[in-house]
Every structure is written in C-alpha cells, then in structure tokens.
Design an enzyme around this catalytic site. Sequence first.
Site, PDB file in Angstrom:
ATOM      1  N   GLY A 120      -7.899 119.067 -45.514  1.00  0.00           N
ATOM      2  CA  GLY A 120      -8.733 118.316 -44.611  1.00  0.00           C
ATOM      3  C   GLY A 120      -8.308 118.273 -43.172  1.00  0.00           C
ATOM      4  N   SER A 121      -8.572 117.151 -42.590  1.00  0.00           N
ATOM      5  CA  SER A 121      -8.586 116.917 -41.157  1.00  0.00           C
ATOM      6  C   SER A 121      -7.269 117.166 -40.442  1.00  0.00           C
ATOM      7  CB  SER A 121      -9.004 115.466 -40.929  1.00  0.00           C
ATOM      8  OG  SER A 121      -8.846 115.107 -39.591  1.00  0.00           O
ATOM      9  N   SER A 122      -7.388 117.582 -39.189  1.00  0.00           N
ATOM     10  CA  SER A 122      -6.206 117.736 -38.342  1.00  0.00           C
ATOM     11  C   SER A 122      -5.577 116.378 -38.041  1.00  0.00           C
ATOM     12  CB  SER A 122      -6.566 118.459 -37.047  1.00  0.00           C
ATOM     13  OG  SER A 122      -7.541 117.732 -36.332  1.00  0.00           O
TER      14      SER A 122
END
Length: 145
Positions: free
Chosen positions: A62-64
């Site tokens: 997922g997300s940074s």
Amino acid sequence: MRTITGRALVAGEATGKALVLDEPLSFWGGLDPATGLLIDPHHPQRGVTVTGRVLVMPSGRGSSSSSSVLAEAIRLRTAPAAIVLAEPDQIVALGAIVARELYGVALPVVAVGPAHCASIEDGMVLRIVGPTITALGRDPSGGPL
C-alpha cells in the site's frame, strides 16, 4: 545454527523472536505506532504486537504513508527490532532510513527471497547483522527460544 544471507536494504544489527506474518502489511492503517499493535481489521494477525520482534513478511503493502508510520513507531520505540522481507520494498526501507537519519535509531531491513523467507518459523530467535540472518536455536523443550 542456520544462516541466511540476503540483501541489506537498511544495514544494522538486531536480535529478536520472529513474528511471521501470513500476509503483507501496510503500516499506514495497519500498525498503531503508539502501541505497536497490528490494527488492520482484515489482517490475519490483527491484535499482535510487533514491538521488539523480527517482523518477517512477504512485502509491504500500500501507501507511501507507510514510511512515516514506520518511522514514527521507530521514534516511539514500538517498532519491530528488524524487518525481513521476501521481496525488497522501498517504502518499508525508506521508513527505516528516515528514522535512522532523524532519530539515530537503526532498524535493519533485509530482503531474503521467498524461499528463505518461508523457511523462517514464527518464534525463532533471529540475529541480524547486515545482510546475514542467523537462527540462534531452540530451547530444551523443543520450542523456539
């Protein structure tokens, strides 16, 4: 003792019991940095603490924003002792690198490949030095140290 040599994404030294995750983890929304608990309601190991453990997982997910959550857990001393990945993950490595630079705390991140990652058992005591992971043995009852 058994030794695995992988690729150190973030160099360092650590020792701890392995916490083998069944699935990848997104630190953003998956880890409470204040407590070190896995909080993703869909993760099979929800409710387990990562603090002081050698977190073994296929990859990040997922997300940074996961980098900032991992860095915050490192700052708060609720993070794992080290992270072992089947596949390299730049977002996970970035969180450890940022924490090392900002807070002076090194959290080793090592990629070892899927076969080696699958050979690590939950609860094994692992010693990480740079790219090398050593399983330190078992207690007399036959369980992990």
